[in-house]
Scaffold this motif. Structure first.
Motif, mmCIF file in Angstrom:
data_model
loop_
_atom_site.group_PDB
_atom_site.id
_atom_site.type_symbol
_atom_site.label_atom_id
_atom_site.label_comp_id
_atom_site.label_asym_id
_atom_site.label_seq_id
_atom_site.Cartn_x
_atom_site.Cartn_y
_atom_site.Cartn_z
ATOM 1 N N ILE A 74 2.046 136.135 32.085
ATOM 2 C CA ILE A 74 3.236 137.172 32.058
ATOM 3 C C ILE A 74 2.242 138.428 32.648
ATOM 4 N N ARG A 75 0.880 138.496 32.433
ATOM 5 C CA ARG A 75 0.232 139.432 33.313
ATOM 6 C C ARG A 75 0.093 139.370 34.607
ATOM 7 N N GLU A 76 0.177 138.203 34.983
ATOM 8 C CA GLU A 76 0.054 138.094 36.700
ATOM 9 C C GLU A 76 1.285 138.045 37.218
ATOM 10 N N THR A 77 2.465 137.715 36.542
ATOM 11 C CA THR A 77 3.637 138.098 36.874
ATOM 12 C C THR A 77 4.194 139.477 37.132
ATOM 13 N N TYR A 78 3.753 140.394 36.434
ATOM 14 C CA TYR A 78 3.659 141.652 36.271
ATOM 15 C C TYR A 78 2.872 142.244 37.377
ATOM 16 N N ALA A 79 1.497 142.066 37.655
ATOM 17 C CA ALA A 79 0.851 142.407 38.376
ATOM 18 C C ALA A 79 1.541 142.295 40.080
ATOM 19 N N LEU A 80 2.171 141.026 39.899
ATOM 20 C CA LEU A 80 2.786 140.661 41.219
ATOM 21 C C LEU A 80 3.864 141.573 41.780
ATOM 22 N N LYS A 81 4.554 141.875 40.322
ATOM 23 C CA LYS A 81 5.651 142.802 40.516
ATOM 24 C C LYS A 81 5.031 144.354 41.045
ATOM 25 N N LEU A 82 4.066 144.707 40.507
ATOM 26 C CA LEU A 82 3.426 145.890 40.852
ATOM 27 C C LEU A 82 3.038 146.130 41.970
ATOM 28 N N GLU A 83 2.385 144.776 42.820
ATOM 29 C CA GLU A 83 2.044 144.689 44.064
ATOM 30 C C GLU A 83 3.214 144.992 45.122
ATOM 31 N N LEU A 84 4.396 144.365 44.634
ATOM 32 C CA LEU A 84 5.496 144.205 45.528
ATOM 33 C C LEU A 84 6.074 145.966 45.689
ATOM 34 N N GLU A 85 5.580 146.607 44.754
ATOM 35 C CA GLU A 85 6.184 148.103 44.789
ATOM 36 C C GLU A 85 4.993 148.912 45.499
ATOM 37 N N GLY A 86 3.861 148.279 45.677
ATOM 38 C CA GLY A 86 2.856 149.033 46.228
ATOM 39 C C GLY A 86 1.814 149.785 45.110
ATOM 40 N N GLN A 87 2.000 149.348 44.048
ATOM 41 C CA GLN A 87 1.094 149.653 43.130
ATOM 42 C C GLN A 87 -0.067 148.834 42.637
ATOM 43 N N PHE A 88 -0.991 148.757 43.714
ATOM 44 C CA PHE A 88 -2.148 148.287 43.928
ATOM 45 C C PHE A 88 -3.186 148.049 42.903
ATOM 46 N N GLU A 89 -3.420 149.437 42.761
ATOM 47 C CA GLU A 89 -4.468 149.939 41.697
ATOM 48 C C GLU A 89 -4.141 149.155 40.290
ATOM 49 N N ASN A 108 -5.866 146.328 38.227
ATOM 50 C CA ASN A 108 -6.388 146.478 36.663
ATOM 51 C C ASN A 108 -5.963 145.582 35.658
ATOM 52 N N LEU A 109 -4.662 145.100 36.058
ATOM 53 C CA LEU A 109 -4.056 144.079 35.104
ATOM 54 C C LEU A 109 -4.694 142.695 35.276
ATOM 55 N N LEU A 110 -5.187 142.304 36.703
ATOM 56 C CA LEU A 110 -5.604 141.162 37.054
ATOM 57 C C LEU A 110 -7.102 140.964 36.559
ATOM 58 N N THR A 111 -7.497 142.149 36.480
ATOM 59 C CA THR A 111 -9.194 142.082 35.945
ATOM 60 C C THR A 111 -9.064 141.745 34.640
ATOM 61 N N GLN A 112 -7.916 141.882 33.738
ATOM 62 C CA GLN A 112 -8.021 141.416 32.349
ATOM 63 C C GLN A 112 -7.877 139.762 31.944
ATOM 64 N N ALA A 123 8.082 135.627 46.779
ATOM 65 C CA ALA A 123 6.990 134.635 46.914
ATOM 66 C C ALA A 123 6.554 134.985 48.255
ATOM 67 N N VAL A 124 7.367 135.104 49.364
ATOM 68 C CA VAL A 124 6.940 135.490 50.739
ATOM 69 C C VAL A 124 5.823 136.726 50.693
ATOM 70 N N TYR A 125 6.325 137.889 49.727
ATOM 71 C CA TYR A 125 5.956 139.163 49.709
ATOM 72 C C TYR A 125 4.432 139.047 49.212
ATOM 73 N N GLU A 126 4.409 137.887 48.267
ATOM 74 C CA GLU A 126 3.064 137.772 47.545
ATOM 75 C C GLU A 126 2.197 137.215 48.616
ATOM 76 N N ILE A 127 2.559 136.077 49.318
ATOM 77 C CA ILE A 127 1.860 135.417 50.457
ATOM 78 C C ILE A 127 1.232 136.332 51.469
ATOM 79 N N GLU A 128 2.222 137.548 51.913
ATOM 80 C CA GLU A 128 2.006 138.486 52.620
ATOM 81 C C GLU A 128 0.969 139.227 52.282
ATOM 82 N N TYR A 129 0.918 139.612 51.160
ATOM 83 C CA TYR A 129 -0.045 140.562 50.591
ATOM 84 C C TYR A 129 -1.502 139.803 50.528
ATOM 85 N N ILE A 130 -1.415 138.597 50.201
ATOM 86 C CA ILE A 130 -2.561 137.660 49.937
ATOM 87 C C ILE A 130 -3.158 137.758 51.501
ATOM 88 N N ALA A 131 -2.544 137.410 52.441
ATOM 89 C CA ALA A 131 -3.017 137.290 53.853
ATOM 90 C C ALA A 131 -3.688 138.370 54.521
#
Length: 373
Positions: free
Chosen positions: A251-266, A270-274, A297-305
């Protein structure tokens, strides 16, 4: 839970109102879906109005709302209308409709009853009688309408009758009960309106709040929704889910991914460090395809790259079927996948160059084609 009951009884015997207030506060903070304890907290509160407001915002319980409407704080027409907006598609929604109908005028009452007739409610027959009394000229129309609604009610009852606990309790649910919820949700997603589906999900997560899979099902549904109002609902559900099942990293990782897609990287970081590193490495991106659809899922991979998040890049390299599925998708602009190509994650360069050329992305085509010799 037993320790709280013991503490509550001892405080009651001591007639210590302040201590009792503290016990109830601790209970509803830990388990915000315990509507019965919200009612007890309100009874001993120094500020019942504020406690009612907090209770209704944290516990969307039909029973709690009915008690609120019976109280001086919920005696207005507006309060009853809000309850109808929330629980109008609830199978037991007659509890709020009856109160609302008693507070409005004849003309408006007639219109509301007509609307209610189209909703599969447990007390549908009662509203049919009211409609026929108010508008006898349309008896044939009402009967025709009732046939379809009654059919839905019978189907819904097959699920309702197999669920014994619609309220929250910390004790485990029987497997048969969990299976009944899954079947019910599946049925409603296929046959119900958006509002009916959301209403059932809210009922479900109240009873199954300690089971991550049901939170994830609702999250998946909301992520697929294009309605603006569901964005706030999704945010609220993520927070409630993390409160009730804090140990669940999915659940945390899915939420973190959603935040990343919206540009809320910080916030995402913080979520992922938990979450534990082991859990992050084990996070299967195929779940994201199911939860957030292939484009996300593409956005997630693009962010990873782009960010060189090593624990994720290494895991994706171990999931070639997922990458292949992404590259084959006709819904995705092949240029979006360029970061994957540059990371050596492209499963079929020939196919990829063909897609780039077909899409008119000549510059990108030449870049990849030059690598093929």
């Amino acid at each position: 839970m037993d320790e709280f009951k013991t503490l509550e009884e001892s405080v009651k015997q001591a007639k210590d109102k302040e201590a009792l207030r503290s016990v109830y506060r601790e209970l509803v903070t830990r388990f915000p879906f315990l509507y019965g304890y919200w009612l007890k907290a309100i009874q001993v509160s120094d500020d019942p109005g504020s406690t009612w407001e907090e209770a209704l915002s944290k516990c969307q319980s039909l029973e709690l709302w009915v008690e609120y409407l019976k109280s001086p704080y919920g005696s207005s027409v507006a309060a009853a209308k809000k309850a109808v907006d929330i629980f109008g598609c609830h199978f037991q929604g007659h509890h709020v409709y009856d109160i609302y109908l008693s507070r409005i005028g004849p003309a408006e009452r007639k219109e509301v009853i007509r609307e209610v007739l189209e909703i599969p409610l447990y007390h549908h027959a009662n509203y049919m009688k009211l409609a026929q009394q108010l508008d006898a000229d349309k008896e044939d129309y009402f009967k025709s309408l009732s046939l379809n609604v009654t059919k839905s009610i019978k189907e819904i009852w097959q699920f309702e009758s197999h669920i014994k606990r619609f309220y929250f309790h910390p004790q485990e649910l029987e497997k048969s009960e969990l299976d009944a919820w899954k079947s019910y949700l599946s049925y409603m997603e296929k046959t119900g309106s958006h509002k009916q589906i959301k209403t059932l999900y809210r009922r479900c997560i109240t009873a199954t709040a300690l089971y991550p899979e049901f939170w994830l099902l609702y999250i998946r549904y909301l992520l697929r929704s294009s309605e603006e109002s569901d964005k706030n609902e999704l945010l609220n559900i993520f927070k409630l889910a993390m409160h009730h099942v804090p140990q669940n990293t999915m659940i945390r990782e899915t939420y973190a991914l959603k935040l990343e897609l919206e540009g809320q990287f910080e916030e995402a970081r913080n979520l992922l460090t938990q979450c534990s590193i082991d859990s992050l490495v084990a996070f299967d991106i195929r779940n994201n395809i199911e939860l957030m659809q292939i484009q996300n899922a593409v956005y997630e991979i693009e962010y990873i790259a782009q960010t060189k998040s090593l624990h994720r890049v290494n895991h994706i390299k171990q999931s070639p079927p997922v990458i292949e599925e992404l590259f084959k998708s006709e819904k995705i602009d092949p240029v979006i996948l360029m970061p994957l190509y540059s990371e050596g994650l492209c499963p079929d360069l020939v196919q990829y160059t063909h897609r780039l050329k077909s899409a008119g992305n000549i510059r990108e085509f030449l870049i990849v084609d030059s690598q093929l010799g």
